[in-house]
Design a protein around this motif. Structure first.
Motif, PDB file in Angstrom:
ATOM      1  N   PHE A 276      -4.369 -28.653 -13.804  1.00 43.88           N
ATOM      2  CA  PHE A 276      -5.678 -29.127 -13.361  1.00 43.88           C
ATOM      3  C   PHE A 276      -5.637 -29.601 -11.926  1.00 43.88           C
ATOM      4  O   PHE A 276      -4.591 -30.002 -11.413  1.00 43.88           O
ATOM      5  CB  PHE A 276      -6.158 -30.282 -14.250  1.00 43.88           C
ATOM      6  CG  PHE A 276      -6.555 -29.854 -15.638  1.00 43.88           C
ATOM      7  CD1 PHE A 276      -7.840 -29.410 -15.912  1.00 43.88           C
ATOM      8  CD2 PHE A 276      -5.633 -29.894 -16.665  1.00 43.88           C
ATOM      9  CE1 PHE A 276      -8.203 -29.018 -17.176  1.00 43.88           C
ATOM     10  CE2 PHE A 276      -5.977 -29.497 -17.947  1.00 43.88           C
ATOM     11  CZ  PHE A 276      -7.269 -29.057 -18.213  1.00 43.88           C
TER      12      PHE A 276
ATOM     13  N   ILE B  24     -10.794 -36.663 -16.634  1.00 46.88           N
ATOM     14  CA  ILE B  24     -10.230 -36.730 -17.984  1.00 46.88           C
ATOM     15  C   ILE B  24      -9.635 -38.116 -18.248  1.00 46.88           C
ATOM     16  O   ILE B  24      -9.851 -38.717 -19.310  1.00 46.88           O
ATOM     17  CB  ILE B  24      -9.154 -35.641 -18.173  1.00 46.88           C
ATOM     18  CG1 ILE B  24      -9.792 -34.252 -18.129  1.00 46.88           C
ATOM     19  CG2 ILE B  24      -8.422 -35.828 -19.502  1.00 46.88           C
ATOM     20  CD1 ILE B  24      -8.782 -33.119 -18.038  1.00 46.88           C
TER      21      ILE B  24
ATOM     22  N   ALA C 126     -12.289 -30.102 -21.539  1.00 47.19           N
ATOM     23  CA  ALA C 126     -10.928 -30.579 -21.822  1.00 47.19           C
ATOM     24  C   ALA C 126     -10.947 -31.997 -22.367  1.00 47.19           C
ATOM     25  O   ALA C 126     -10.154 -32.350 -23.251  1.00 47.19           O
ATOM     26  CB  ALA C 126     -10.083 -30.511 -20.548  1.00 47.19           C
ATOM     27  N   THR C 127     -11.876 -32.819 -21.860  1.00 48.52           N
ATOM     28  CA  THR C 127     -11.991 -34.195 -22.338  1.00 48.52           C
ATOM     29  C   THR C 127     -12.321 -34.228 -23.818  1.00 48.52           C
ATOM     30  O   THR C 127     -11.657 -34.908 -24.617  1.00 48.52           O
ATOM     31  CB  THR C 127     -13.076 -34.948 -21.547  1.00 48.52           C
ATOM     32  OG1 THR C 127     -12.694 -34.998 -20.172  1.00 48.52           O
ATOM     33  CG2 THR C 127     -13.250 -36.361 -22.075  1.00 48.52           C
TER      34      THR C 127
END
Length: 429
Positions: free
Chosen positions: A331, A339, A399-400
């Motif tokens: 990332f 995140i 993604a979180t």
């Protein structure tokens, strides 16, 4: 560890998380309102610090907020998933610091911040501080104190010499809709820049007189860091035109020293950045390894983690370091920051619930109305952060929530297979 070693650990983590690694990102989001962003995010941190201080002096445990949640909310799949997410937040923070270190080191040696060189530097710095953590809390605390002293000295020189050349109109806050929105987004993202105070509770079992020193270390670290953040942001934004600052996003603070210190200032601040990010990585690896052990002791990680891993066998420390490196490679800076903030805010919300329930049963100190207010404020910050991630980087947004879902699934399956449950500690209450 004594009071000032604990403060140094928290300060080391917080300053490394923002001023050096994310200053350029902050300038991109908030522009001339960046100093105001640090003021707002510091005030937000105090809402969380209130519950941490009251609960941390009552329940002394290296599991930190997970201990608070277990005490106040009880054992469940959700609680177990939060324990996994808490450990995961240390993993993602390590990724942030590794990427920030590469961002300053590579330009200093005239290499591009990309490709194989970036990956090798990220791997090297994680490996170096993983090795240091083999020597335990005393070595970590002693190293942290001196590293923090060096980087605060560098930042002090930067502020004292640069404050005289600030252009006031470049740092005058703007309150039009665009800048207000950027300020809100910036406060939500830079909320994570203060989360290092939580490491005080994660190391509380290793802290002298924790009932007194945990609250003191929490509030002292936030106060020190707030002054540093606002001062450095004023000098940086006030000395470099915004377009030039954005071009050097990954090493923005070093670029900001050039107008009044020249090439020497660039090198000095770059070296300060390397010390700063190193101290943050050092403290976070230690906290992450502590969490891996403390949660395993409470039944939340596989049995292989149930040794004091960073002293002898190395499973917990290895897992924390390796996963952190993988996120650094996968990332960009903005995604990692989003995140990390999202995961920590979710944990903070459950800490507020736990604190409120413990207050109602007389098992904690504090004012219930302030805890409720804190919940509402921080929940609003979570909402603002999700809007920003959706608009700016949907990979990080998904993604979180993937991390939340996977933690729940993992916890449900693991708990079903092992029949294990989180056990409350007896330490400190």
């Amino acid at each position: 560890m004594g009071l000032w070693e604990a403060v140094a650990m928290a300060v080391g983590t917080m300053i490394g998380a923002s001023i050096f690694t994310m200053l350029g990102l902050g300038a991109k989001i908030a522009g001339p309102n960046l100093p105001l962003v640090f003021v707002l995010s510091g005030l937000l941190a105090l809402f969380v610090a209130y519950s941490y201080a009251h609960l941390g002096k009552r329940y002394v445990s290296n599991a930190g907020p997970i201990e608070f949640i277990v005490r106040g909310v009880g054992d469940s799949v959700v609680t177990g998933a939060l324990a996994i997410l808490f450990w995961f937040s240390f993993v993602v923070s390590i990724a942030l610091f590794a990427k920030g270190f590469a961002g300053y080191f590579l330009p200093l040696v005239h290499l591009p911040v990309a490709g194989l060189a970036q990956g090798l530097v990220e791997a090297g710095v994680v490996a170096a501080f993983t090795a240091l953590n083999f020597f335990g809390s005393k070595a970590v605390g002693r190293a942290e104190f001196w590293i923090v002293l060096i980087k605060l000295s560098v930042l002090g020189v930067f502020v004292v010499l640069g404050i005289w050349t600030v252009h006031p109109d470049w740092v005058t806050p703007r309150f039009d809709p665009v800048h207000l929105r950027g300020t809100l987004y910036g406060a939500a993202i830079f909320f994570l820049s203060y989360m290092g105070f939580g490491l005080v509770t994660n190391a509380s079992e290793n802290l002298e007189n924790p009932e007194v020193n945990v609250p003191r270390a929490i509030y002292l670290s936030i106060l020190i860091v707030s002054v540093v953040y606002v001062s450095v942001a004023l000098v940086a934004v006030g000395n470099v035109a915004l377009p030039d600052l954005l071009k050097a996003e990954e090493y923005a603070l070093a670029e900001a020293a050039k107008p009044f210190l020249g090439a020497f200032g660039y090198v000095l601040v770059s070296l300060g950045a390397l010390f700063s990010i190193s101290s943050a990585l050092n403290a976070t690896l230690y906290g992450g390894a502590n969490i891996a052990y403390a949660l395993a002791r409470q039944g939340e990680l596989p049995a292989a983690f149930e040794r004091k891993v960073w002293f002898s066998a190395t499973e917990g420390l290895y897992a924390t370091a390796i996963l952190g490196l993988l996120f650094a490679l996968a990332f960009d800076l903005s995604g990692i920051a989003g995140i990390t903030s999202s995961v920590m805010i979710m944990i903070y919300l459950f800490v507020f619930v736990a604190h409120y329930r413990l207050l109602r049963t007389g098992q904690a100190d504090g004012r219930p109305w302030f805890v409720v207010l804190s919940f509402v404020v921080v929940a609003s910050v979570f909402g603002v952060l999700q809007v920003y991630q959706w608009n700016q980087g949907r990979a990080a947004f998904w993604a979180t929530f993937a991390a939340f879902a996977l933690a729940l699934v993992f916890e449900a399956v693991y708990r079903g297979l092992t029949r294990r449950a989180i056990r409350r500690r007896n330490a400190g209450g």
